[in-house]
Scaffold this motif. Structure first.
Motif, PDB file in Angstrom:
ATOM      1  N   GLY A  65     -71.183  26.945  93.089  1.00 14.14           N
ATOM      2  CA  GLY A  65     -70.071  26.484  93.689  1.00 14.14           C
ATOM      3  C   GLY A  65     -68.640  27.188  93.688  1.00 14.14           C
ATOM      4  N   ASP A  66     -68.720  28.340  93.469  1.00 14.86           N
ATOM      5  CA  ASP A  66     -67.451  29.014  93.365  1.00 14.86           C
ATOM      6  C   ASP A  66     -67.448  29.777  94.767  1.00 14.86           C
ATOM      7  OD1 ASP A  66     -64.995  30.483  93.029  1.00 14.86           O
ATOM      8  OD2 ASP A  66     -65.690  31.459  91.094  1.00 14.86           O
ATOM      9  N   LYS A  67     -66.994  29.041  95.913  1.00 12.44           N
ATOM     10  CA  LYS A  67     -66.654  29.649  97.229  1.00 12.44           C
ATOM     11  C   LYS A  67     -65.487  30.679  97.360  1.00 12.44           C
ATOM     12  CE  LYS A  67     -68.527  25.474  99.679  1.00 12.44           C
ATOM     13  NZ  LYS A  67     -68.206  24.566 100.660  1.00 12.44           N
ATOM     14  N   THR A  68     -64.429  30.502  96.651  1.00 12.97           N
ATOM     15  CA  THR A  68     -63.400  31.336  96.569  1.00 12.97           C
ATOM     16  C   THR A  68     -64.131  32.828  96.271  1.00 12.97           C
ATOM     17  OG1 THR A  68     -61.740  29.740  96.096  1.00 12.97           O
ATOM     18  CG2 THR A  68     -61.392  31.955  95.838  1.00 12.97           C
ATOM     19  N   ARG A  69     -64.535  33.018  95.042  1.00 14.77           N
ATOM     20  CA  ARG A  69     -65.037  34.240  94.364  1.00 14.77           C
ATOM     21  C   ARG A  69     -66.242  34.843  95.632  1.00 14.77           C
ATOM     22  NH1 ARG A  69     -65.916  37.816  91.018  1.00 14.77           N
ATOM     23  NH2 ARG A  69     -67.835  38.346  90.130  1.00 14.77           N
ATOM     24  N   ALA A  70     -66.968  33.849  96.078  1.00 14.35           N
ATOM     25  CA  ALA A  70     -68.207  34.293  97.098  1.00 14.35           C
ATOM     26  C   ALA A  70     -67.401  35.086  98.265  1.00 14.35           C
ATOM     27  CB  ALA A  70     -68.835  32.893  97.429  1.00 14.35           C
ATOM     28  N   GLU A  71     -66.425  34.263  98.645  1.00 11.23           N
ATOM     29  CA  GLU A  71     -65.735  35.116  99.865  1.00 11.23           C
ATOM     30  C   GLU A  71     -65.039  36.140  99.373  1.00 11.23           C
ATOM     31  OE1 GLU A  71     -66.008  34.172 103.008  1.00 11.23           O
ATOM     32  OE2 GLU A  71     -67.251  32.499 102.252  1.00 11.23           O
ATOM     33  N   ALA A  72     -64.602  36.533  98.202  1.00  9.81           N
ATOM     34  CA  ALA A  72     -63.959  37.474  97.867  1.00  9.81           C
ATOM     35  C   ALA A  72     -65.014  38.826  97.620  1.00  9.81           C
ATOM     36  CB  ALA A  72     -63.405  37.442  96.471  1.00  9.81           C
ATOM     37  N   LEU A  73     -66.076  38.509  97.209  1.00 13.73           N
ATOM     38  CA  LEU A  73     -67.209  39.263  97.155  1.00 13.73           C
ATOM     39  C   LEU A  73     -67.750  39.810  98.437  1.00 13.73           C
ATOM     40  CD1 LEU A  73     -69.079  37.641  94.068  1.00 13.73           C
ATOM     41  CD2 LEU A  73     -68.071  39.947  94.125  1.00 13.73           C
TER      42      LEU A  73
END
Length: 426
Positions: A65-73
């Motif tokens: 559920g860590d969307k911020t990290r997913a978008e950064a990746l």
């Protein structure tokens, strides 16, 4: 084509071998380009590994559920995609530059090739026969042919320009007879398989045998971008291009009779009269494809096969071992057969027999599977003239001329000449 790995392992030996050909050292420049290429490959591998890892991390981030990290990746992966594309383009450019540098470097001479900078360093190995002893001043072939009324350079010049000839009657038949005799000898006694091959080839074929890119000015090109062959070596050797052969099938021994076309760009002012150096001539070519261990003895066998033609025709000749500075671009070791021409009072080359090692095979990617079944290896290639038909005709005219202007036909050729024993005027 040279193996950059072998150069990397012993650059000093590579430069020393080139020095024997009279060339400056190039290993430093080659290894700098090679290091640049390997560095770029490593950077690409690291970027690809990071992209693969980031792809897995995106899945983990989404799962947690860590969307911020997913978008950064995802943003990092997009940047890596651009980096990898640019890196691949740079790697291709470095590869092309390195290959272009390697493509114009000649083959390395075997230790057996003598040192020397030009033909003065060549070594006579043996002679056969004796020069004819005439009771008259021997004439050159063009004087004989023109007196016979069967060799016409003026007509050829009107049609095509300089360095062409028209032959008629018995001399035209002698040209055909020689080709048939040579083919019969090479396919019969000497075990070569006759081929009919294309006279026009593409860039890849010319590159494979070493004519391109360095010797383009010596070739004739068609309007659709193909090349007229300077020798059947090009067509015959390229029959194994891109192929993987079985060791049990080696050696392959191939022959073909073809016209040959050469621009003679570097021959201005040389042999301007007669048939010695022409834009169009005929040749029976010999090519061998061998395993590495077979190639050196195969050179002796090929040279003997070419010599057998001269011996059957009763022509005095000598065998010359070429020095490192006088060998052809693709050769590691070469024997020249030089026939005696009484009209010129000189020996002239009538055949060159060369072993090329894996030099051409690397350019063509021609391989074989060893009997032990372990991997593949590059084949070795050899080529030689068996013989140049026009120059053999020249030698017959000059060596077998008679005081009355006629020419005696060698015994071996008479069945191919309708039983004629002499070539006479008319």
């Amino acid at each position: 084509m040279h193996d950059i790995k072998a150069i990397r392992e012993n650059p000093a030996a590579f430069d020393q071998a080139l020095a024997r050909r009279g060339l400056p050292p190039v290993s430093g420049e080659l290894l700098a380009a090679d290091a640049e290429r390997r560095d770029q490959v490593q950077k690409l591998q690291e970027a690809q590994a990071r992209r693969n890892a980031a792809s897995k991390e995106v899945g983990e981030a989404m799962k947690s559920g860590d969307k911020t990290r997913a978008e950064a990746l995802k943003a990092e992966m997009a940047g890596l995609k651009e980096t990898i594309a640019a890196g691949e383009a740079r790697e291709r450019a470095i590869d092309e530059r390195l290959n272009a540098m390697l493509a114009v470097i000649p083959n390395l001479p075997l230790d057996e090739a003598p040192d020397g900078k030009d033909e003065t360093g060549n070594v006579e190995v043996r002679r056969w026969g004796a020069a004819p002893d005439f009771a008259f001043a021997p004439r050159q072939h063009f004087d004989i042919g023109e007196w016979l009324g069967q060799m016409d350079f003026e007509a050829a010049a009107r049609i095509s320009g300089a360095r062409f000839v028209v032959m008629r009657g018995q001399l035209a038949r002698l040209e055909r007879a020689l080709a048939q005799f040579m083919l019969d000898r090479q396919t019969g006694a000497n075990g070569y398989t006759e081929h009919y091959v294309p006279y026009m080839v593409n860039d890849a074929a010319m590159f494979g045998t070493g004519q391109l890119p360095k010797f383009a000015e010596d070739l004739f090109r068609t309007v659709d971008g193909r090349w007229l062959i300077p020798t059947a070596e090009v067509s015959l050797t390229n029959l194994v291009a891109g192929q993987t052969l079985e060791e049990k099938d080696l050696p392959l021994r191939l022959t073909a009779y073809t016209p040959c076309f050469r621009a003679e760009a570097g021959a201005a002012g040389r042999d301007t009269r007669g048939m010695i150096r022409q834009h169009q001539f005929s040749k029976v070519e010999l090519v061998s494809i061998t395993a590495p261990e077979q190639s050196r003895p195969e050179l002796e066998r090929m040279t003997n096969a070419a010599e057998s033609v001269l011996q059957a025709l009763g022509l005095h000749y000598r065998v010359m071992l070429l020095c490192a500075g006088d060998m052809g671009f693709g050769s590691r070791m070469t024997y020249d057969l030089e026939v005696w021409l009484p009209g010129q009072n000189a020996f002239r080359e009538i055949s060159s027999c060369s072993v090329c090692g894996d030099f051409q095979a690397r350019r063509m990617d021609a391989r074989f599977k060893p009997r032990d079944g372990k991997g593949t290896r590059h084949v070795h290639t050899l080529n030689g003239s068996g013989l140049a038909v026009g120059r053999t005709l020249v030698a017959i005219l000059e060596n077998h001329q008679n005081a009355d202007g006629s020419v005696t036909v060698p015994e071996a050729l008479r069945p191919y000449m309708g039983g004629a024993s002499k070539i006479t005027k008319g």
